[in-house]
Write an enzyme that holds these catalytic residues in place. Structure first.
Site, mmCIF file in Angstrom:
data_model
loop_
_atom_site.group_PDB
_atom_site.id
_atom_site.type_symbol
_atom_site.label_atom_id
_atom_site.label_comp_id
_atom_site.label_asym_id
_atom_site.label_seq_id
_atom_site.Cartn_x
_atom_site.Cartn_y
_atom_site.Cartn_z
ATOM 1 N N SER A 11 0.866 -1.178 0.000
ATOM 2 C CA SER A 11 0.000 0.000 0.000
ATOM 3 C C SER A 11 0.901 1.226 0.000
ATOM 4 C CB SER A 11 -0.930 0.015 1.222
ATOM 5 O OG SER A 11 -0.184 0.159 2.421
ATOM 6 N N LEU A 31 -3.246 1.557 7.038
ATOM 7 C CA LEU A 31 -3.632 2.669 6.178
ATOM 8 C C LEU A 31 -3.043 2.558 4.778
ATOM 9 C CD1 LEU A 31 -3.347 5.793 8.513
ATOM 10 C CD2 LEU A 31 -5.391 4.489 7.894
ATOM 11 N N HIS A 54 3.617 -4.964 2.881
ATOM 12 C CA HIS A 54 3.100 -5.555 4.113
ATOM 13 C C HIS A 54 3.544 -6.997 4.286
ATOM 14 C CE1 HIS A 54 0.221 -2.315 5.182
ATOM 15 N NE2 HIS A 54 0.171 -2.124 3.881
ATOM 16 N N LEU A 80 5.202 -10.664 2.096
ATOM 17 C CA LEU A 80 5.601 -11.552 0.998
ATOM 18 C C LEU A 80 5.527 -12.963 1.568
ATOM 19 C CD1 LEU A 80 8.748 -11.376 -1.305
ATOM 20 C CD2 LEU A 80 8.073 -13.476 -0.191
ATOM 21 N N TYR A 112 16.330 -9.955 2.533
ATOM 22 C CA TYR A 112 15.952 -8.704 1.885
ATOM 23 C C TYR A 112 17.168 -7.907 1.435
ATOM 24 C CZ TYR A 112 11.118 -9.606 3.083
ATOM 25 O OH TYR A 112 9.870 -10.168 3.157
#
Length: 205
Positions: A95, A109, A120, A122, A166
């Site tokens: 988002s 949000l 948010h 994976l 990551y």
């Protein structure tokens, strides 16, 4: 919204090329892998994969079913699913966020005027793990974000043990995240997606 079939890294990928049998008849071939944005109709499949992936490790899910539906209704263009033979095998949900760093509000949000994409979650289906699918999906997702004119960077928060994964995807740790979930603490990581004009010119964006 972009026409996704114009983006080369979201086009279907043939799993194997057609083959002919000794009698000259073409053998059955598997359908192509498909990468596409998710829809609210995918929410249950998404939640089933997420729940299995996270409950046993962290005791909770990054997104509950109603939150998945919430984001897939508000900003489906910031999600990406990997389907094989019509079956969801991995996904990302994001988002928009409008602050430099993540806060507790970022968990629920979507800020339409934001320029940061908050990733948010994976997750990869258990039968498809240890095959590099998470890294491949993240690479495709970042390529996709570079084609979105409003996207400037990607943000995420993760537990310590996921930081090396990551980092291999190109993210850099920026320090402890102020967001906490119960007893869990997180590292915040960022990846720039702006400044890739050459890539945009040569990727069909």
């Amino acid at each position: 919204m972009l026409a996704l079939n114009t983006l080369p890294f979201l086009k279907p990928v043939q799993l194997r090329s057609p083959q002919s049998s000794p009698g000259g008849q073409r053998r059955h071939t598997l359908p192509a892998s498909e990468f596409r944005c998710l829809s609210p109709e995918d929410a249950v499949s998404v939640f089933e994969i997420e729940r299995e992936a996270f409950i046993s490790v962290s005791g909770d899910c990054p997104l509950h079913l109603d939150e998945i539906r919430h984001f897939l209704n508000l900003c489906p263009e910031l999600s990406l699913g990997w389907f094989e033979e019509g079956r969801l095998v991995a996904f990302i949900i994001g988002s928009l966020w409008d602050q430099d760093r993540l806060s507790q509000a970022a968990l629920t949000l979507h800020q339409p005027r934001g320029t940061a994409v908050h990733i948010h979650v994976l997750a990869v289906h258990r039968t498809f793990r240890q095959q590099g699918k998470g890294s491949i999906l993240m690479w495709r997702y970042l390529q996709y974000l570079r084609c979105l004119p409003f996207a400037r960077r990607a943000l995420l928060m993760c537990e310590d043990f996921l930081v090396p994964f990551y980092q291999k995807c190109g993210f850099k740790a920026v320090g402890p995240c102020e967001v906490t979930v119960g007893e869990l603490a997180f590292i915040e990581m960022q990846h720039p997606v702006r400044g890739h004009a050459f890539m945009r010119r040569n990727s069909g964006c």
